[in-house]
Design an enzyme around this catalytic site. Structure first.
Site, mmCIF file in Angstrom:
data_model
loop_
_atom_site.group_PDB
_atom_site.id
_atom_site.type_symbol
_atom_site.label_atom_id
_atom_site.label_comp_id
_atom_site.label_asym_id
_atom_site.label_seq_id
_atom_site.Cartn_x
_atom_site.Cartn_y
_atom_site.Cartn_z
ATOM 1 N N THR A 340 0.849 -1.186 0.000
ATOM 2 C CA THR A 340 0.000 0.000 0.000
ATOM 3 C C THR A 340 0.882 1.232 0.000
ATOM 4 O O THR A 340 1.932 1.255 0.653
ATOM 5 C CB THR A 340 -0.946 0.019 1.223
ATOM 6 O OG1 THR A 340 -1.758 1.196 1.180
ATOM 7 C CG2 THR A 340 -0.188 -0.012 2.531
ATOM 8 N N HIS A 393 2.211 -11.552 14.298
ATOM 9 C CA HIS A 393 3.224 -12.123 15.180
ATOM 10 C C HIS A 393 2.894 -13.561 15.586
ATOM 11 O O HIS A 393 3.733 -14.241 16.197
ATOM 12 C CB HIS A 393 3.354 -11.239 16.436
ATOM 13 C CG HIS A 393 4.689 -11.335 17.104
ATOM 14 N ND1 HIS A 393 5.676 -12.203 16.691
ATOM 15 C CD2 HIS A 393 5.209 -10.657 18.175
ATOM 16 C CE1 HIS A 393 6.738 -12.069 17.468
ATOM 17 N NE2 HIS A 393 6.479 -11.133 18.378
#
Length: 422
Positions: A340, A393
């Site tokens: 992006t 994560h």
């Protein structure tokens, strides 16, 4: 008579919202001609007619939600004129209504059939919808129509004061709930405008919140010196345009750099399915595009097999389809990683949100000339860009995420290496 049915749209799409009717009752329809535009969670879809004839009925209004397989309109085949909506209740007077009036406010047939001994108001779908929103009874609305039909303007001008007591009695069991459902009182001196969220905007909002609730999202940052890429573009821009019929932009460099880094750190190209990791051995890179209806992420397929010119052409093609609302569902599904570019709007630094079920997204930002220490004695002004990598994560450790971003940085600062590793 033939029915217009909402077709299968995509595996993940089961319903949509009627954005606009492209044909009105009484209008001629040809086979293959667009009847209605449907807004789904991802794209707008235009539904065609499989029949020749005349559109006789719209069974839903603009703004209504319809499901796949549901009948939304009726077409009289072979040029057959539409059956008058009030034919059963009052064939003579209703059939004499001018065609223009039937077109602007169609009347639903089953709502005009009267029950013996009980009067039922005759009203257009738009009038009924507005009456429901205002909470008033159509039987109480006066109309100037000679046939007694309630039009939307009649409902709009009716204040509903005559039925306040009846309405209060009907809703008496839950006064607190009723009060909570009403919008807060607004100060006339502080005007506001209320606008219903589009289906796509609602979906974007829902998915972004879900990602933050379901993923262990972290962001790591770095910066890249864009000097080498800008020099290369300057030297090669004319020959590149001549050979590829497209300008050499930054996105092809970043796409190639991401592919090179994904090959070295494959967990960034994975997703979680239940208790399994699905590590993808292909590289379908999503490129976030800001459209009028909201952010969309069309996908560049097999980016690792494409040249710089092919990537630039495909990104330009997808961006144009997004702006003209021509993206297909297949253009938006199946991406493995997303890029992006908030820098096009002037963003200097941001933390991009994951595009689930992907576990990584790279954020590009504004190129800004800043003083950079070249060595212990030399400082130069360099075109610098901050990079941000948001990652999940749950499956990507900090060491791997940081190393991935450093690899992207190294490839961009040595753009010739993209030919070997990208």
């Amino acid at each position: 008579m033939a029915e217009i049915i909402v077709p299968e749209l995509a595996e993940s799409i089961s319903e949509g919202t009627i954005a606009q009717w492209l044909k009105q009752p009484g209008e001629q329809v040809q086979k293959g001609e667009y009847i209605v535009e449907l807004e789904t969670d991802k794209v707008n879809v235009e539904i065609i007619s499989d029949f020749d004839g005349v559109l006789s009925q719209q069974l839903f209004e603009e703004g209504d939600t319809v499901k796949v397989g549901e009948v939304i309109a009726v077409v009289g085949e072979g040029g057959e004129a539409p059956a008058p909506a009030a034919e059963k209740a009052a064939p003579a007077p209703v059939s004499a209504e001018p065609a223009a009036e039937q077109k602007t406010e169609p009347v639903v047939q089953n709502e005009l059939e009267e029950t013996p001994g009980k009067h039922k108001a005759i009203a257009s779908p738009a009038a009924r919808k507005l009456a429901r929103e205002k909470g008033i009874s159509l039987d109480s609305v006066p109309t100037v129509d000679p046939l007694g039909r309630v039009r939307v303007q009649d409902v709009a001008s009716y204040d509903g004061s005559s039925q306040t007591e009846a309405k209060s009695a009907a809703s008496a069991p839950a006064p607190k709930a009723q009060a909570a459902a009403q919008p807060p009182q607004e100060n006339p001196a502080k005007p506001v405008e209320r606008e219903k969220m589009s289906r796509r905007r609602q979906t974007i909002a829902k998915r972004l919140v879900e990602v933050q609730h379901t993923a262990a999202m972290l962001t790591t940052f770095n910066e890249v010196d864009m000097t080498a890429i800008m020099d290369l573009r300057k030297r090669r821009k004319d020959s590149f345009l001549k050979n590829n019929d497209v300008k050499l932009g930054f996105m092809s460099f970043f796409t190639k750099a991401v592919v090179g880094a994904l090959k070295q750190f494959p967990l960034l190209n994975a997703e979680i399915q239940g208790d399994e990791l699905v590590i993808k051995k292909f590289y379908d890179i999503g490129i976030a595009v800001s459209a009028d209806d909201g952010l969309v992420v069309p996908v560049v397929r097999d980016a690792d097999k494409m040249t710089f010119g092919e990537i630039e052409k495909e990104i330009g093609n997808l961006a144009n389809k997004a702006r003209t609302k021509k993206l297909a569902v297949s253009d938006l599904t199946g991406g493995t990683f997303t890029i992006t570019n908030g820098g096009t709007f002037g963003s200097l630094l941001s933390t991009p949100i994951l595009n689930a079920p992907q576990v990584g997204i790279l954020g590009m930002h504004k190129i800004q000339v800043r003083p950079v220490a070249i060595d212990n004695e030399t400082i130069e002004n360099r075109p610098m860009m901050y990079l941000a990598l948001s990652y999940d994560h749950r499956i990507v450790d900090g060491k791997e995420a940081v190393s991935f971003l450093v690899k992207v940085k190294d490839l961009l600062e040595d753009p010739e290496s993209l030919l070997l590793e990208g």
